[in-house]
Design an enzyme around this catalytic site. Structure first.
Site, mmCIF file in Angstrom:
data_model
loop_
_atom_site.group_PDB
_atom_site.id
_atom_site.type_symbol
_atom_site.label_atom_id
_atom_site.label_comp_id
_atom_site.label_asym_id
_atom_site.label_seq_id
_atom_site.Cartn_x
_atom_site.Cartn_y
_atom_site.Cartn_z
ATOM 1 N N ASP A 32 4.365 8.501 -0.920
ATOM 2 C CA ASP A 32 3.234 7.598 -1.108
ATOM 3 C C ASP A 32 2.129 8.323 -1.883
ATOM 4 O O ASP A 32 1.857 9.497 -1.646
ATOM 5 C CB ASP A 32 2.709 7.120 0.253
ATOM 6 C CG ASP A 32 1.801 5.903 0.131
ATOM 7 O OD1 ASP A 32 2.222 4.812 0.561
ATOM 8 O OD2 ASP A 32 0.675 6.046 -0.400
ATOM 9 N N ILE A 33 1.482 7.603 -2.782
ATOM 10 C CA ILE A 33 0.435 8.204 -3.617
ATOM 11 C C ILE A 33 -0.814 8.535 -2.795
ATOM 12 O O ILE A 33 -1.616 9.386 -3.205
ATOM 13 C CB ILE A 33 0.101 7.240 -4.789
ATOM 14 C CG1 ILE A 33 -0.491 8.013 -5.972
ATOM 15 C CG2 ILE A 33 -0.811 6.108 -4.354
ATOM 16 C CD1 ILE A 33 -0.556 7.179 -7.256
ATOM 17 N N ASN A 55 4.792 -3.513 6.314
ATOM 18 C CA ASN A 55 3.785 -4.563 6.271
ATOM 19 C C ASN A 55 4.370 -5.754 5.520
ATOM 20 O O ASN A 55 4.836 -5.605 4.387
ATOM 21 C CB ASN A 55 2.533 -4.057 5.554
ATOM 22 C CG ASN A 55 1.850 -2.934 6.309
ATOM 23 O OD1 ASN A 55 1.694 -3.011 7.527
ATOM 24 N ND2 ASN A 55 1.468 -1.889 5.605
ATOM 25 N N GLU A 88 0.107 -4.816 0.435
ATOM 26 C CA GLU A 88 -0.571 -4.770 -0.863
ATOM 27 C C GLU A 88 0.384 -4.823 -2.038
ATOM 28 O O GLU A 88 0.041 -5.366 -3.089
ATOM 29 C CB GLU A 88 -1.429 -3.506 -0.964
ATOM 30 C CG GLU A 88 -2.646 -3.546 -0.043
ATOM 31 C CD GLU A 88 -3.420 -2.240 -0.039
ATOM 32 O OE1 GLU A 88 -3.072 -1.347 -0.825
ATOM 33 O OE2 GLU A 88 -4.359 -2.129 0.767
ATOM 34 N N VAL A 89 1.547 -4.218 -1.885
ATOM 35 C CA VAL A 89 2.501 -4.196 -2.999
ATOM 36 C C VAL A 89 3.623 -5.190 -2.696
ATOM 37 O O VAL A 89 4.335 -5.040 -1.694
ATOM 38 C CB VAL A 89 3.075 -2.779 -3.217
ATOM 39 C CG1 VAL A 89 4.094 -2.801 -4.352
ATOM 40 C CG2 VAL A 89 1.953 -1.789 -3.531
ATOM 41 N N HIS A 144 9.098 -2.863 1.220
ATOM 42 C CA HIS A 144 9.143 -1.415 1.420
ATOM 43 C C HIS A 144 8.942 -1.080 2.885
ATOM 44 O O HIS A 144 8.325 -1.835 3.636
ATOM 45 C CB HIS A 144 8.096 -0.694 0.567
ATOM 46 C CG HIS A 144 6.702 -1.225 0.716
ATOM 47 N ND1 HIS A 144 6.266 -2.356 0.069
ATOM 48 C CD2 HIS A 144 5.640 -0.774 1.442
ATOM 49 C CE1 HIS A 144 4.995 -2.583 0.375
ATOM 50 N NE2 HIS A 144 4.595 -1.642 1.229
ATOM 51 N N HIS A 179 7.437 2.147 5.180
ATOM 52 C CA HIS A 179 6.739 3.430 5.225
ATOM 53 C C HIS A 179 7.434 4.306 6.261
ATOM 54 O O HIS A 179 7.720 3.842 7.370
ATOM 55 C CB HIS A 179 5.288 3.255 5.680
ATOM 56 C CG HIS A 179 4.441 2.402 4.790
ATOM 57 N ND1 HIS A 179 3.496 2.921 3.943
ATOM 58 C CD2 HIS A 179 4.396 1.050 4.613
ATOM 59 C CE1 HIS A 179 2.885 1.936 3.292
ATOM 60 N NE2 HIS A 179 3.410 0.780 3.689
#
Ligand code: 5GP
Length: 125
Positions: A39-40, A97, A105-106, A110, A112
């Site tokens: 993750d960025i 999420n 948000e994306v 995905h 995490h």
């Protein structure tokens, strides 16, 4: 802005662009089903994102529309990442999420994967 968990797939999203190699990522693992990368903006010493290679908006979309083979391939990929990073001894947390209330948000499905410290309570009030 949080996304609609079952809206139309937008192939300009940042993870679609990472999958196409248009923007870089710090890759951890890749196979025919998944790509995993750091993750960025990490929230733990280990914070890896695992994404399917197919275009699903969210976990809700994935579980509704993906084939059994895709679902198995995705979770086997998550397992491969956990083994590669040797996370089982200390433990790890998976989180996905999906949609507005979860602040997704994306809009590319995905998971995490968090590890590397005591992770505390599951939800903050
Ligand atoms: P979400 O809220 O959708 O579950 O989480 C999206 C995650 O993607 C966030 O943790 C955020 O830091 C991460 N992220 C957003 N843009 C990028 C990017 O360009 N590269 C990487 N590696 N992670 C990103």
């Amino acid at each position: 802005m949080a996304v609609n968990a079952l809206g139309d797939y937008d192939d300009t999203n940042v993870f679609a662009r990472i999958l196409r190699g248009e923007i870089p990522c710090r890759k951890v693992y890749e196979d025919e089903s998944v790509l995993a990368f750091h993750d960025i903006n990490p929230q733990a010493p280990v914070h890896v994102l695992v994404i399917p290679k197919q275009p699903y908006v969210s976990m809700a979309d994935f579980l509704e529309s993906a084939s059994a083979e895709q679902i198995a391939g995705f979770w086997r990929g998550v397992g491969a990442v956990a083994r590669l990073l040797n996370l089982a001894p200390g433990g790890f947390r998976l989180l996905s999420n999906a949609g507005r209330d979860a602040h997704q948000e994306v809009p590319h499905m995905h998971v995490h994967l968090f590890a590397g410290r005591e992770l505390g309570a599951m939800l903050v009030a």
